[in-house]
Design a protein around this motif. Structure first.
Motif, PDB file in Angstrom:
ATOM      1  N   GLU A 287     -11.856  -0.363  20.206  1.00 38.19           N
ATOM      2  CA  GLU A 287     -10.713  -1.282  20.214  1.00 38.19           C
ATOM      3  C   GLU A 287     -10.999  -2.538  21.029  1.00 38.19           C
ATOM      4  O   GLU A 287     -10.347  -3.568  20.840  1.00 38.19           O
ATOM      5  N   LEU A 288     -11.956  -2.452  21.934  1.00 34.96           N
ATOM      6  CA  LEU A 288     -12.369  -3.629  22.696  1.00 34.96           C
ATOM      7  C   LEU A 288     -13.357  -4.481  21.901  1.00 34.96           C
ATOM      8  O   LEU A 288     -13.189  -5.699  21.783  1.00 34.96           O
ATOM      9  N   ASN A 289     -14.371  -3.856  21.353  1.00 36.90           N
ATOM     10  CA  ASN A 289     -15.482  -4.592  20.757  1.00 36.90           C
ATOM     11  C   ASN A 289     -15.194  -5.169  19.379  1.00 36.90           C
ATOM     12  O   ASN A 289     -15.626  -6.289  19.066  1.00 36.90           O
ATOM     13  N   GLU A 290     -14.493  -4.421  18.539  1.00 36.83           N
ATOM     14  CA  GLU A 290     -14.314  -4.882  17.162  1.00 36.83           C
ATOM     15  C   GLU A 290     -13.520  -6.191  17.052  1.00 36.83           C
ATOM     16  O   GLU A 290     -13.942  -7.109  16.342  1.00 36.83           O
ATOM     17  N   PRO A 291     -12.376  -6.332  17.743  1.00 33.36           N
ATOM     18  CA  PRO A 291     -11.651  -7.608  17.643  1.00 33.36           C
ATOM     19  C   PRO A 291     -12.459  -8.789  18.184  1.00 33.36           C
ATOM     20  O   PRO A 291     -12.394  -9.889  17.635  1.00 33.36           O
ATOM     21  N   ILE A 292     -13.230  -8.564  19.248  1.00 31.15           N
ATOM     22  CA  ILE A 292     -14.067  -9.628  19.803  1.00 31.15           C
ATOM     23  C   ILE A 292     -15.145 -10.019  18.804  1.00 31.15           C
ATOM     24  O   ILE A 292     -15.438 -11.210  18.605  1.00 31.15           O
ATOM     25  N   ALA A 293     -15.748  -9.035  18.154  1.00 27.65           N
ATOM     26  CA  ALA A 293     -16.799  -9.307  17.174  1.00 27.65           C
ATOM     27  C   ALA A 293     -16.258 -10.107  15.997  1.00 27.65           C
ATOM     28  O   ALA A 293     -16.884 -11.080  15.551  1.00 27.65           O
ATOM     29  N   ARG A 294     -15.102  -9.702  15.483  1.00 29.59           N
ATOM     30  CA  ARG A 294     -14.520 -10.433  14.347  1.00 29.59           C
ATOM     31  C   ARG A 294     -14.192 -11.873  14.729  1.00 29.59           C
ATOM     32  O   ARG A 294     -14.447 -12.807  13.970  1.00 29.59           O
ATOM     33  N   ARG A 295     -13.638 -12.044  15.916  1.00 28.03           N
ATOM     34  CA  ARG A 295     -13.248 -13.389  16.352  1.00 28.03           C
ATOM     35  C   ARG A 295     -14.472 -14.265  16.591  1.00 28.03           C
ATOM     36  O   ARG A 295     -14.482 -15.456  16.239  1.00 28.03           O
ATOM     37  N   ALA A 296     -15.521 -13.693  17.192  1.00 26.03           N
ATOM     38  CA  ALA A 296     -16.746 -14.450  17.443  1.00 26.03           C
ATOM     39  C   ALA A 296     -17.444 -14.817  16.138  1.00 26.03           C
ATOM     40  O   ALA A 296     -17.938 -15.943  15.970  1.00 26.03           O
TER      41      ALA A 296
ATOM     42  N   LEU B 226     -16.051 -15.227  13.249  1.00 28.02           N
ATOM     43  CA  LEU B 226     -15.244 -16.263  12.606  1.00 28.02           C
ATOM     44  C   LEU B 226     -15.536 -17.615  13.222  1.00 28.02           C
ATOM     45  O   LEU B 226     -15.693 -18.616  12.510  1.00 28.02           O
ATOM     46  N   GLU B 227     -15.638 -17.670  14.530  1.00 28.33           N
ATOM     47  CA  GLU B 227     -15.930 -18.924  15.216  1.00 28.33           C
ATOM     48  C   GLU B 227     -17.340 -19.408  14.904  1.00 28.33           C
ATOM     49  O   GLU B 227     -17.569 -20.614  14.741  1.00 28.33           O
ATOM     50  N   ASP B 228     -18.293 -18.478  14.794  1.00 31.09           N
ATOM     51  CA  ASP B 228     -19.685 -18.844  14.506  1.00 31.09           C
ATOM     52  C   ASP B 228     -19.954 -19.037  13.018  1.00 31.09           C
ATOM     53  O   ASP B 228     -21.079 -19.386  12.632  1.00 31.09           O
ATOM     54  N   GLU B 229     -18.928 -18.760  12.198  1.00 30.01           N
ATOM     55  CA  GLU B 229     -19.051 -18.885  10.734  1.00 30.01           C
ATOM     56  C   GLU B 229     -20.217 -18.056  10.207  1.00 30.01           C
ATOM     57  O   GLU B 229     -21.095 -18.536   9.493  1.00 30.01           O
ATOM     58  N   CYS B 230     -20.221 -16.792  10.605  1.00 31.37           N
ATOM     59  CA  CYS B 230     -21.265 -15.884  10.144  1.00 31.37           C
ATOM     60  C   CYS B 230     -20.670 -14.498   9.962  1.00 31.37           C
ATOM     61  O   CYS B 230     -19.503 -14.247  10.286  1.00 31.37           O
ATOM     62  N   THR B 231     -21.465 -13.593   9.413  1.00 33.69           N
ATOM     63  CA  THR B 231     -21.056 -12.210   9.246  1.00 33.69           C
ATOM     64  C   THR B 231     -22.127 -11.298   9.846  1.00 33.69           C
ATOM     65  O   THR B 231     -23.167 -11.773  10.290  1.00 33.69           O
TER      66      THR B 231
ATOM     67  N   GLY C 188     -12.553 -15.177  28.482  1.00 27.75           N
ATOM     68  CA  GLY C 188     -11.113 -14.920  28.503  1.00 27.75           C
ATOM     69  C   GLY C 188     -10.696 -13.950  27.411  1.00 27.75           C
ATOM     70  O   GLY C 188      -9.810 -13.111  27.615  1.00 27.75           O
ATOM     71  N   TRP C 189     -11.317 -14.061  26.233  1.00 24.47           N
ATOM     72  CA  TRP C 189     -11.017 -13.119  25.156  1.00 24.47           C
ATOM     73  C   TRP C 189     -11.241 -11.691  25.626  1.00 24.47           C
ATOM     74  O   TRP C 189     -10.403 -10.817  25.431  1.00 24.47           O
ATOM     75  N   VAL C 190     -12.428 -11.482  26.210  1.00 25.70           N
ATOM     76  CA  VAL C 190     -12.825 -10.130  26.602  1.00 25.70           C
ATOM     77  C   VAL C 190     -11.922  -9.595  27.705  1.00 25.70           C
ATOM     78  O   VAL C 190     -11.433  -8.461  27.639  1.00 25.70           O
ATOM     79  N   GLU C 191     -11.689 -10.406  28.739  1.00 22.68           N
ATOM     80  CA  GLU C 191     -10.882  -9.939  29.862  1.00 22.68           C
ATOM     81  C   GLU C 191      -9.460  -9.617  29.424  1.00 22.68           C
ATOM     82  O   GLU C 191      -8.904  -8.573  29.790  1.00 22.68           O
ATOM     83  N   ARG C 192      -8.852 -10.488  28.629  1.00 26.62           N
ATOM     84  CA  ARG C 192      -7.476 -10.233  28.187  1.00 26.62           C
ATOM     85  C   ARG C 192      -7.398  -8.971  27.339  1.00 26.62           C
ATOM     86  O   ARG C 192      -6.464  -8.173  27.490  1.00 26.62           O
ATOM     87  N   ARG C 193      -8.353  -8.801  26.441  1.00 20.52           N
ATOM     88  CA  ARG C 193      -8.346  -7.606  25.591  1.00 20.52           C
ATOM     89  C   ARG C 193      -8.567  -6.347  26.426  1.00 20.52           C
ATOM     90  O   ARG C 193      -7.889  -5.329  26.219  1.00 20.52           O
ATOM     91  N   LEU C 194      -9.486  -6.410  27.359  1.00 26.00           N
ATOM     92  CA  LEU C 194      -9.793  -5.263  28.213  1.00 26.00           C
ATOM     93  C   LEU C 194      -8.568  -4.827  29.009  1.00 26.00           C
ATOM     94  O   LEU C 194      -8.213  -3.635  29.031  1.00 26.00           O
ATOM     95  N   LEU C 195      -7.905  -5.760  29.662  1.00 20.52           N
ATOM     96  CA  LEU C 195      -6.759  -5.422  30.500  1.00 20.52           C
ATOM     97  C   LEU C 195      -5.555  -5.001  29.655  1.00 20.52           C
ATOM     98  O   LEU C 195      -4.746  -4.175  30.089  1.00 20.52           O
TER      99      LEU C 195
END
Length: 321
Positions: free
Chosen positions: A142-151, A153-158, A45-52
């Motif tokens: 603009e698609l990939n960077e926000p998804i990467a940061r959010r993922a 953060l959720e995975d507690e990694c860098t 859902g993150w990816v689809e919403r950001r893409l559209l």
């Protein structure tokens, strides 16, 4: 050595491109990790919403997409004419949906009397943003960077979530475009995620089928406008009914492993595009494995190589259609 992106994307050759972004190592975009049992399905859902959302901001249309477990497929259309007609205000408003811009662009949008230097700086920034809003690399960034940061953060990694570069393929003609779109739309079926295109969650084909039931097309996706003709409206040069039928029949053949036994109703559109039924099945199921940086029929590829003063290279320019 990787080819610079500016050499891979040339609107004089084609406005259509197939883009693939893959996760690094064993990072999961969505789906379930079979080793840990962790579910990442909500990330679809993150990816689809950001893409559209980006499709509503950029002058780049989404023709097809499929969100897979550790990679993302997109077929995009760059509309270089539409962005030229946007006013300075519209360009700035669109860019400010993504970023804050500058103090000068913010003041410009507020209106009122402004010093000449503020207007000049805001208009200069708008021209830079205008170029970015039709740039494939900026769209993917603009698609990939926000998804990467959010993922992360959720995975507690860098660290990196996506591979360093997304892959792009130039689709030089209708044949390449049709084959690539079918390949993308059938990705969930081929991978076993879904049994039918209409049940393939977070894909363009599901959105198109759902809208078609009401005799509509999704407004956020690049529309089908019928076969090529004079005064052609902006859209995909196929009939939606032809394309849905083609995807459905190709999907049935793939699942049932019936190479060569293609339904007769599949032939008219393939004949129009001058594609043999045997080669269609091959390319629609193995698009990435069978193609390189540019994709098209032999004549299209020869013209591309001539215009760019390149030698024909089997791996970088082949298309078995």
């Amino acid at each position: 050595m990787p080819m610079p992106r500016c050499q891979q994307v040339c609107l004089d050759d084609t406005p259509y491109y197939h883009c693939v972004a893959r996760c690094v190592r064993r990072a999961f975009l969505c789906g379930e990790d079979p080793q840990t049992g962790a579910s990442y399905e909500h990330r679809r859902g993150w990816v689809e919403r950001r893409l559209l959302f980006l499709a509503s901001v950029f002058s780049i249309d989404v023709c097809a997409y499929a969100v897979m477990s550790n990679h993302l497929h997109l077929v995009l259309h760059i509309d270089s004419e539409r962005v030229k007609n946007w006013s300075v205000v519209e360009v700035l408003e669109r860019w400010h949906k993504l970023h804050k811009g500058t103090t000068f662009t913010q003041r410009y949008l507020l209106g009122g009397a402004l010093p000449a230097y503020v207007i000049a700086l805001a208009e200069a920034a708008a021209e830079i943003y205008r170029e970015r809003l039709m740039d494939l690399s900026w769209f993917m960034k603009e698609l990939n960077e926000p998804i990467a940061r959010r993922a992360n953060l959720e995975d507690e990694c860098t660290g990196h979530f996506w591979e360093g570069r997304f892959k792009s393929q130039a689709l030089l003609d209708e044949t390449a475009l049709m084959a690539c779109m079918a390949y993308v739309d059938l990705n969930p079926v081929r991978s076993g995620i879904s049994d039918r295109p209409e049940d393939s969650d977070f894909t363009s084909i599901k959105k198109r089928i759902a809208a078609a039931k009401s005799s509509n097309q999704p407004t956020i996706l690049f529309p089908f406008v019928g076969n090529p003709r004079q005064e052609m409206p902006n859209g995909l040069p196929f009939k939606l009914t032809d394309y849905l039928e083609l995807v459905d029949l190709t999907g049935r053949i793939v699942r049932e492993s019936k190479k060569g036994s293609i339904d007769a109703s599949l032939l008219p559109i393939l004949q129009r595009l001058n594609i043999s039924s045997e080669n269609w099945l091959c390319i629609a199921t193995e698009f990435e494995a069978r193609t390189g940086r540019v994709v098209g029929q032999e004549l299209s590829i020869d013209q591309y190589c001539d215009s760019h003063q390149r030698k024909r290279h089997r791996k970088s320019t082949q298309l078995l259609i």
